[in-house]
Enzyme design. Sequence first.
Site: not given
Length: 753
Positions: A440-441
């Site tokens: 998620e990043g």
Amino acid sequence: MSFTEFRRNYLTRPIFKAAKRALPGLSETEREALTSGDIWWDGDLFTGNPDWRKLLATPPAALSDEEQAFFDGPVDELCRMLNEWEINWSRGDLPKNVWEFLKREKFFAMIIPREFGGLEFSAFANSEVVRKIASRSLVAAVTVMVPNSLGPAELLMQFGTDEQRHYWLPRLADGRELPCFGLTSLEAGSDAASMIDRGEVCRAVFEGREVLGIRLNWSKRYITLGPVATVQGLAFKLFDPEHLLGDEEQRGITLALVPTSLPGIEIGRRHLPAFQMFQNGPNQGRDVFIPMDYVIGGQKQVGKGWRMLMSALAVGRGVSLPSLSAAATALCARTTGSYARVRKQFDIPIGHFEGIQERLGSLAADAYKVDAARRLTCSGLDEGRKLSVISAIMKVHATYAMRSSIEHAMDVHGGKTVIDGPLNYLGDIYRAVPVAITVEGANILTRSLIIFGQGAIRCHPWLLKEMLALEEQDPDKALEVFDENFWGHARHGLKNFFRAWVRSWSGGRIGPAPDQGKTKKYYRRLGGYAAAFALVADTALLLLGGGLKRKEMISARLGDIHAELYLLSAVLKRWQDEGRRNDDLPLVEFAMERGFATIEDRINGVLTNLPNRPVAALVRFFIQPLGVRRHGPSDLLTRRCAEILLTPSGARDRLTGGLFLGRGANTGVADLEQAFELVTRCAALQQKLREGRCRDHREALEKGLISDADAALLQETETAVNRVLAVDDFPAEELGESNFSATAEPQAQGEPR
């Protein structure tokens, strides 16, 4: 000529031209990323003068009666069904009865509205459920959180057509469909916009009739639930070479829902992410045709995929990984405190050693801080906001706290959690940390580029307005709008300069603060740091302009300050929401003192590395005239925080509430809980043994110092402690045959060895 016209023509115009040359134009992707999501308390902090009344007026996160019943019922039952050791080392997957239970009880439908058959839980309920499951099984927690995070359901609710919502959401809610989302590919990781996965608009026969649609080719990886999903959300770049949609050929990033049963899809192989057996794997599509109405939101949403992703991520990223991290930090704190109380060396509990207390103090404060920020973030989300900057802050700093906590916990436990097996309750958290930090990043990129890079533009009261004015095509309107916002920015900067100067030179003693008793001084100091941050941020933006995004270390430090301001605000809010309890105050004080030291260190780092040394020195004179003055919590405060984990108390239970601690299950945590309870009950009896110089309870019983009941309790305690101290071992053949041979060649007598 009015003053405004004179200013605009003779002062603003040259500045406008210089700014237009200095700042690179925004790409469509950058514009969508920067304008997606909402600003909330993060924006207040960026003004340099946060309104504390706004923070304290935010309703505390709380469960409804229905959500509490689900938490106490199905969630607890699920935790008792799980055995992480068997899942990871024997089965390689969740058991079939667990999959059926998850579908039947609608764990995959927590965010889906009731009208479509879902539970329609709040963000806080979603978070609480994931947190409790994660305290028992990370595999189950990841399996539950993905459909309720960045996935088709959230995208459908925000952007889907009525027909798509009415078809897909009931099927997702009752478990007929299991979703996944394909974003990452070999070429595109953190830079998702560089994906080469491609779709071309065309006409083709689908289910017996010719329709307008898209021919897709993709290769994705790292897809959680991918190997078992029945429908995949897919991100790709869309092209229209025959101009069937209009004049543009490159239509941009687009999102579609793709049933995994369509011809041309290869699916089913698995990745093994840090030996955590949640379903994850690659998949490919070769000439897969989908009708145009498979695009999420239909044809009108073609090319808007990046904005859609950013909006969905702003919600899901603020819940999923922060919840998992909050579970890990709290579980590490509770188990390590308990273990340090029951484990003795040199005939005293190891928790009495200051080296251990140093770790315990940090564990306790991290657990309090992460959960405070999780609760505040959920409160903001439950008011309908999509918190893009705050979700990035939470993802990075919650997972970093998770890593720090598991390292401290492993240090204290020593060999107990080095040896793997069913009794090791921390090993899987340790292995899973890189997963949480990467997905998620990736944290490095998010910390270096996103938190301040996006935060400065979105949260600054004037900067985005100035940038959009520079992008305006009408030159007269552009100059007019820029003039208004530039001078508003200048007035804001001047006010903030004096504010930061006064608050810094007064040592945080001057400034607005709510009447919050013993924490009032912390509000004042935090307000002073907010003013200093705003001044330093404006200085960096002025000196570096568009080049700041290439000064990633400076950007990361500024992002750390912004994050710390948010996290510390959450700490103060939690203390207020939980009734301003004095026994929780050491945790608040530890978090604030350590956070202030971090802020001062990062301010110092920014000013040390700004290229214009005279300006940096001048700013330092006004906000750090005596250099770094905060150096973290005292040893006494650290010991007070450690004591919270070593002693049964309301503060300890509040700090670690909502975890699954093994009730009704045969787990290492349950054994530890029992041993801790017995050891603390026997503290007075152990003191009698020491005063009577008795080796054990048997000798004390012979001397008449204790009763038979006391001796039985001490024996039960000894047995419980030994069960906790035990580690797993396995038959050699289970771990594989050894190639070592014990046969040695005979040696002649007298031959040197």
